[in-house]
Design an enzyme around this catalytic site. Structure first.
Site, PDB file in Angstrom:
ATOM      1  N   CYS A 401       0.994  -1.320   0.138  1.00 59.48           N
ATOM      2  CA  CYS A 401      -0.243  -0.248   0.263  1.00 59.48           C
ATOM      3  C   CYS A 401       0.375   1.403   0.095  1.00 59.48           C
ATOM      4  CB  CYS A 401      -1.234   0.307   1.213  1.00 59.48           C
ATOM      5  SG  CYS A 401      -2.131  -1.053   2.007  1.00 59.48           S
TER       6      CYS A 401
HETATM    7  N1  LIG Z   1      -4.326  -0.406  -0.683  1.00 58.28           N
HETATM    8  C1  LIG Z   1      -4.434   0.326   0.315  1.00 58.28           C
HETATM    9  O1  LIG Z   1      -4.893  -1.252   1.248  1.00 58.28           O
HETATM   10  N2  LIG Z   1      -4.125   0.655   0.621  1.00 58.28           N
HETATM   11  C2  LIG Z   1      -3.829   1.242   2.730  1.00 58.28           C
HETATM   12  C3  LIG Z   1      -5.455   2.862   2.761  1.00 58.28           C
HETATM   13  C4  LIG Z   1      -5.427   2.730   3.851  1.00 58.28           C
HETATM   14  C5  LIG Z   1      -6.256   3.590   4.080  1.00 58.28           C
HETATM   15  N3  LIG Z   1      -5.977   4.466   5.603  1.00 58.28           N
HETATM   16  C6  LIG Z   1      -7.727   3.874   3.964  1.00 58.28           C
HETATM   17  O2  LIG Z   1      -8.279   3.596   4.522  1.00 58.28           O
HETATM   18  O3  LIG Z   1      -8.017   4.310   2.430  1.00 58.28           O
END
Ligand SMILES: NC(=O)NCCC[C@H](N)C(=O)O
Length: 411
Positions: A401
């Site tokens: 991510c």
């Molecule tokens: N690719 C992913 O799973 N990204 C994580 C994103 C975390 C962020 N706090 C969200 O809720 O969008």
């Protein structure tokens, strides 16, 4: 000249990656707005920055070029008119109208140097930053009522989601959650105006004006002909279909199949890469909870149909069999997050135990805290490079991510 974007797999040797160092935007998290801003807790800034620097250095130690979103964005806005246009777009999309006047905020933001302007936009503008003499409405004097003129963007360090490189082009994503919508504007301006990209033909397979959402955490490139995309809490079937049609009809794209994989729509599994990643030619991590009792799932294979606006769609129920089919493999291994123990797998998935970043076939970067999953990956012959994760994991995303691959070697 080499093309500035090139990704035809999940596991090809990573050469260039885009990161965002966590910054002041995290200092604007307060308990009242955690849910709205998609955090579960407030990271301690100096430590999350140390952990992120360690992650970046780990990648550099392996010869990977690390670019920073904040730096590219400030370099893309050198032209005065482009900078002004960017600020206006941010303000429009930040829904600032009805607060302090658009002009006051615009003047305030444009008073900063490029670098500070980007930090300020990312960090958010608090009401107490604007001189009282410039305020006119009751709402503006009430800092406690809602503290920001411009909301912070604390999720920016998850560079995976706002845009995703596919082949020599990319998707610039319409993001699902209001808290993250403005994030993909940075990439739009970087691709258009940063000298590293602007002088090349960069196809945008799907842009952020498309009505239905898609996020990079759901976009996994299995090989130069096949993409897997999660149908998830964040990515819609409509956007997947549109992307597939755009890719199939464009002669610049090599892709022939899209595997649409439905996953449960819940906070813990927000994107496909929180429950499934590719770690080697024939090995994947998986969170067992995304499969039904007989390992069944809802999967569709999308292929070119009879004309440019129609797809051939076929249904499958086994992830293992679908992957074998599209990758032409006789066998493959699904490595369960947390080893399949119900408690360990739920705990480690929550802290992104399935969210590996492959930097070469069979070599992955993972969070150190997921010791059960890491040991199991090693048992399967994977080289596991662990990074620090106490604070980074509070944002609910792991090494995949936190990284946007820009260039990978072909496999
Ligand atoms: N690719 C992913 O799973 N990204 C994580 C994103 C975390 C962020 N706090 C969200 O809720 O969008």
């Amino acid at each position: 000249m080499k093309h500035p974007l090139h990704v035809t797999s999940e596991i090809g040797e990573l050469q260039t990656v885009l990161l965002k160092r966590p910054g002041f935007e995290l200092e604007n998290l307060t308990p009242d707005y955690l849910q709205q801003l998609l955090f579960d807790d407030i990271p301690y800034l100096p430590v999350i920055q140390q952990e992120h620097d360690y992650f970046a250095q780990t990648l550099r130690n392996r010869g990977i070029e690390v670019l920073y979103l904040e730096k590219l964005a400030s370099e893309a806005l050198v032209d005065k008119n482009i900078k002004e246009e960017f600020v206006c777009r941010i303000l429009e999309e930040g829904k600032t109208e009805g607060n302090v006047s658009h002009q006051t905020l615009k003047d305030y933001l444009l008073s900063f140097s490029n670098e500070d302007l980007i930090q300020k936009i990312m960090g958010g503008v608090r009401k107490n930053e604007i001189e009282t003499s410039k305020k006119a409405q009751l709402y503006e004097f009430m800092e406690d009522h809602y503290p920001f003129y411009l909301d912070p963007m604390p999720n920016l360090y998850f560079t995976r989601d706002p845009a995703a490189v596919i082949g020599d082009g990319l998707t610039i994503n319409k993001m699902r959650e209001p808290a993250r919508r403005r994030e993909s504007l940075f990439m739009e301006y970087i691709i258009k105006y940063h000298p590293r990209f602007a002088t090349h033909h960069v196809p945008v397979w799907l842009d952020r004006n498309y009505k239905f959402p898609i996020e990079g955490g759901d976009e996994l490139i299995l090989n130069e002909e096949t993409i897997a995309i999660g149908v998830s809490a964040r990515t819609s079937a409509k956007a997947i279909e549109r992307l597939a049609l755009n890719l199939f009809k464009n002669p610049d794209a090599s892709f022939k199949k899209v595997l649409a994989i439905e996953i449960p729509k819940c906070r813990a599994f927000m994107h496909l890469d929180t429950v499934f990643t590719m770690v080697d030619y024939d090995k994947f991590t998986i969170h067992p909870a995304i499969q039904g009792p007989q390992g069944n799932m809802n999967i569709y294979i999308l292929e070119k149909g009879p004309d440019e606006e129609t797809l051939k769609i076929s249904h499958r129920t086994s992830l293992m069999e679908s992957l074998k089919e599209v990758l032409g493999l006789k066998d493959l291994v699904l490595i369960p997050c947390g080893g399949g123990d119900a408690i360990a797998s739920a705990r480690e998935q929550w802290n992104d135990g399935s969210n590996t970043l492959a930097i070469a076939p069979g070599v992955v970067v993972t969070y150190d805290r997921n010791y059960v999953s890491n040991a199991l990956l090693r048992e399967h012959g994977i080289e596991v490079i662990e990074v620090l994760s106490s604070e980074l994991s509070r944002g609910r995303g792991g090494p995949r991510c936190m990284s946007m691959p820009i260039v990978r070697k072909d496999i």
